[in-house]
Design an enzyme around this catalytic site. Structure first.
Site, PDB file in Angstrom:
ATOM      1  N   ASP A   1       0.831  -1.097   0.076  1.00  0.00           N
ATOM      2  CA  ASP A   1      -0.342  -0.120   0.061  1.00  0.00           C
ATOM      3  C   ASP A   1       0.544   1.765  -0.083  1.00  0.00           C
ATOM      4  O   ASP A   1       2.136   1.150   0.221  1.00  0.00           O
ATOM      5  CB  ASP A   1      -1.010  -0.226   1.274  1.00  0.00           C
TER       6      ASP A   1
ATOM      7  N   LYS B   1      -2.879   3.682  -3.177  1.00  0.00           N
ATOM      8  CA  LYS B   1      -4.778   4.237  -2.477  1.00  0.00           C
ATOM      9  C   LYS B   1      -4.650   5.411  -2.063  1.00  0.00           C
ATOM     10  O   LYS B   1      -3.223   6.007  -1.042  1.00  0.00           O
ATOM     11  CB  LYS B   1      -5.893   3.480  -1.760  1.00  0.00           C
TER      12      LYS B   1
ATOM     13  N   MET C   1      -9.337   8.620   8.239  1.00  0.00           N
ATOM     14  CA  MET C   1      -9.074   9.599   7.621  1.00  0.00           C
ATOM     15  C   MET C   1      -9.703  10.602   7.692  1.00  0.00           C
ATOM     16  O   MET C   1     -11.615   9.940   6.851  1.00  0.00           O
ATOM     17  CB  MET C   1      -9.810   7.872   6.254  1.00  0.00           C
TER      18      MET C   1
END
Ligand code: SAH
Length: 244
Positions: A34, A56, A170
């Site tokens: 990642d 991502k 997030m």
């Protein structure tokens, strides 16, 4: 058929990688990694190990999750030891559960290697304990990805009136909405709040403020970043060991 290790890479500081994660990284034939996994870790792989980036940005997948699942599966058909390396802990907003379930359905063996989550370690490096006797008896790790104004929100905002620590992952792009929502459900405007960017790394930045002023104070801070809301934020005055 190979075996897949759904592996936590830790929050950033490479020394926060577990010995078990290090062992499988060294044994890996392929590492599927990642954006949040420290790239220094890849240097510890053996010669001939191949690398697949499935990064991502901030919860927005460049490669959709079902494609990532399939990539992991296809690699398990070709290689003995497949390491799926993910930032922090694979089961803390890491979608490791979905990847494990996909492999289970296809009879691929897998192991979970937990990692040190940013949710606890970034606050720790900022001098903020997520619980503290007499201050916070619990902590919650909450997705900040979902807009607080969403009609069907699954987040129990009404429960956030207590002094339990709330950690939003997030959530930087929703900071404005999150702080407003917390004030709406009854938290005072001067309630302590922190934003921690690139926690546990040499680029760590910590902004301390209140629900009212944190948006303005944290303006422009880079991701990855998390939000800590709670009286524990004040303990940084005594416990800030890393930036001092
Ligand atoms: N599985 C990861 C979290 C994945 S969700 C873990 O356990 O840490 C991604 C979110 O984690 C980011 O949006 C950010 O809120 C947080 N995050 C990850 N690494 C971080 C770091 N080094 N500093 C601050 N926040 C971080």
């Amino acid at each position: 058929m190979g075996k897949v290790y759904l592996t936590g890479a830790g929050p950033g500081d490479i020394e926060l990688l577990t010995l078990k994660a290090l062992r499988v990284v060294k044994e890996a034939d392929v590492i599927i990694y990642d954006r949040l996994a420290n790239p220094e870790i890849l240097k510890m792989a053996k010669d001939g190990c191949s690398f697949v980036y499935v990064g991502k940005e901030d919860g927005k997948h460049i490669i959709p999750q079902d494609e990532i699942n399939e990539i992991i599966y296809q690699n398990a058909l070709k290689h003995n030891t497949v390491v799926r390396l993910k930032g922090g802990d694979p089961f803390v907003f890491g979608r490791g559960g979905e990847e494990g379930a996909y492999l289970y359905e296809r009879n691929i063996q897998f192991e979970i290697i937990p990692g040190i989550t940013s949710a606890i370690s970034a606050p720790a490096y900022a001098g903020i304990p997520v619980t503290h006797r007499g201050v916070a008896v619990s902590f919650r790790v909450v997705t900040g990805h979902e807009s607080p104004n969403k009609e069907t929100s699954q987040i129990p905002w009404e429960n956030f009136k207590t002094d339990d620590t709330i950690i939003f992952l997030m959530g930087l792009h929703n900071l404005d909405k999150i702080t407003k929502k917390l004030m709406e459900v009854g938290k005072p405007a001067n309630y302590p709040c922190a934003v921690i960017s690139k926690g546990t790394t040499k680029d760590q930045q910590v902004v301390i403020g209140t629900l009212e002023d944190i948006v303005q104070k944290a303006d422009g801070i880079p991701t990855p970043a998390l939000i800590v809301v709670g009286q524990v934020v004040k303990l940084r005055e005594q416990l800030n060991w890393f930036n001092s």
